[in-house]
Design an enzyme around this catalytic site. Structure first.
Site, PDB file in Angstrom:
ATOM      1  CD1 TRP A 110      -2.371  -2.160   1.445  1.00 40.87           C
ATOM      2  CD2 TRP A 110      -3.125  -0.796  -0.153  1.00 40.87           C
ATOM      3  NE1 TRP A 110      -3.463  -2.770   0.856  1.00 40.87           N
ATOM      4  CE2 TRP A 110      -3.943  -1.955  -0.114  1.00 40.87           C
ATOM      5  CE3 TRP A 110      -3.394   0.201  -1.081  1.00 40.87           C
ATOM      6  CZ2 TRP A 110      -5.027  -2.118  -0.985  1.00 40.87           C
ATOM      7  CZ3 TRP A 110      -4.477   0.033  -1.944  1.00 40.87           C
ATOM      8  CH2 TRP A 110      -5.282  -1.116  -1.886  1.00 40.87           C
ATOM      9  CG  ASP A 182      -2.620   4.627   4.724  1.00 36.70           C
ATOM     10  OD1 ASP A 182      -3.534   4.373   5.542  1.00 36.70           O
ATOM     11  OD2 ASP A 182      -2.581   4.132   3.588  1.00 36.70           O
ATOM     12  CE  LYS A 206      -7.888  -2.467   5.319  1.00 37.90           C
ATOM     13  NZ  LYS A 206      -7.902  -3.610   4.400  1.00 37.90           N
TER      14      LYS A 206
END
Length: 372
Positions: A110, A182, A206
């Site tokens: 990511w 992030d 999440k």
């Protein structure tokens, strides 16, 4: 499928995202879809312009501030577009026209995705590339391995790499240089000093709720000088002025986030207790992996193991397929590793109970003894 069976499968959903939600939040959401008690309407039909929803957004911010002990120097926004949109919005704000270099840590799948959009706005320096360190994204850099520039526009990192199961257990970067992080997959899983960050972003699916809402915590002074030419919908100031209701927001997703925050505060008792529980869950699974090295191979370096995503391999693709097949028959879902890496991944976000993790650990022991 009976309601009891459906609940069991929700409780044993180890998916990397969307992740499992606490049972009490699922129950409240189920009721809200029929009718929010204090409104009498389905959450799916309540106007985002209603006083009730405006109050919900305000309460959501208050609960988040309480959990993080967040000072007024930082604003809270509920946006859309996921982390992927933030990959572009952040360099538009902080890099475009700055004449400075943004520094990025490429620590996994990511964080690698975040770099190309930044390069559209200015110069980017990759301080650390885990893929080129001979580790194949198996470990994270230590503080003395990073040669951070005090003149950088900002340092961008991903606190937890969901694909590889890597998590920072320290805060990288230099104080005095803007930190952008992030935190999509470990936000609110543990306490941290939010004042050391200038911009934090986390999509909900999440630890916070369903997909559709992205939470942003931004230092207000970053908005003092915004480059020209940014479309209004991509300008943080427009969303701040509109109190996160600039355009039609995902009302249901924000409602679930509000329930999760209340669960964290009232049922769990805050982030220190959430961290202790998450630590126990992770130790439970890593203990099995370390106990049976002939069967399970942990992916991440032990010092950088994630408490959110436990990633491991078996010796052959055939054994992994057998493991997944047996796990599915036993009621466990979402254990297949990310398509870019393969293997097995057990995601144990906040909503995953200790009891469910212990049940998976028992299955892993039985597989190692009799099926591995």
């Amino acid at each position: 499928m009976t309601p009891e069976t459906a609940f069991d499968r929700n409780a044993l959903n180890f998916s990397g995202g969307p992740g499992a939600l606490p049972a009490v939040v699922l129950a409240e959401t189920r009721q809200a879809i029929e009718a929010v008690p204090e409104v009498g309407l389905s959450i799916l039909g309540i106007s985002h312009r209603s006083d009730w929803f405006a109050g919900l957004v305000e309460q959501t911010e208050r609960d988040l501030r309480a959990l993080l002990d967040l000072p007024d120097s930082h604003a809270v926004l509920l946006l859309q577009g996921g982390a992927t949109l933030q990959f572009s919005m952040i360099p538009m704000l902080l890099l475009r026209g700055s004449g400075r270099v943004a520094e990025y840590l490429r620590t996994g799948y990511w964080s690698a995705k975040s770099i190309p959009p930044a390069r559209l706005e200015g110069e980017v320096r990759v301080l650390w590339d885990g893929e080129r360190q001979g580790s194949g994204f198996r470990r994270l850099p230590t503080a003395d391995e990073l040669e951070c520039s005090p003149e950088a526009a900002y340092l961008h990192s991903v606190s937890n790499e969901t694909v590889e199961g890597l998590q920072f257990h320290h805060i990288p970067g230099l104080d005095g240089v803007r930190r952008v992080c992030d935190m999509s997959s470990d936000f609110l899983s543990r306490p941290f000093d939010a004042e050391r960050f200038d911009l934090i972003y986390a999509h909900a699916q999440k630890n916070l709720g369903p997909a559709g809402v992205t939470l942003v915590v931004i230092r207000r002074t970053l908005l003092d000088r915004v480059p020209s030419g940014i479309p209004e919908i991509l300008d943080y100031r427009a969303h701040l002025q509109a109190r996160s209701i600039y355009n039609t927001p995902p009302v249901l997703a924000i409602y679930v986030v509000s329930r999760v925050l209340r669960w964290l505060r009232e049922d769990i008792g805050g982030l220190e207790r959430m961290e202790a529980l998450n630590r126990r869950k992770a130790e439970c699974l890593y203990g099995i992996i370390d106990r049976y090295p002939d069967v399970y191979e942990g992916w991440a370096h032990p010092a950088d193991r994630s408490r959110m995503n436990v990633v491991f391999r078996l010796s052959t693709p055939e054994r992994e397929a057998d493991f997944l097949c047996r796990a599915e028959s036993a009621g466990f879902g979402g254990l297949k590793g990310h398509r870019s890496l393969g293997g097995i991944r057990a995601s144990i976000y906040n909503g995953m109970s200790l009891e469910a993790v212990e049940r998976l650990a028992g299955f892993m022991v039985d597989f190692a003894r009799h099926g591995g």
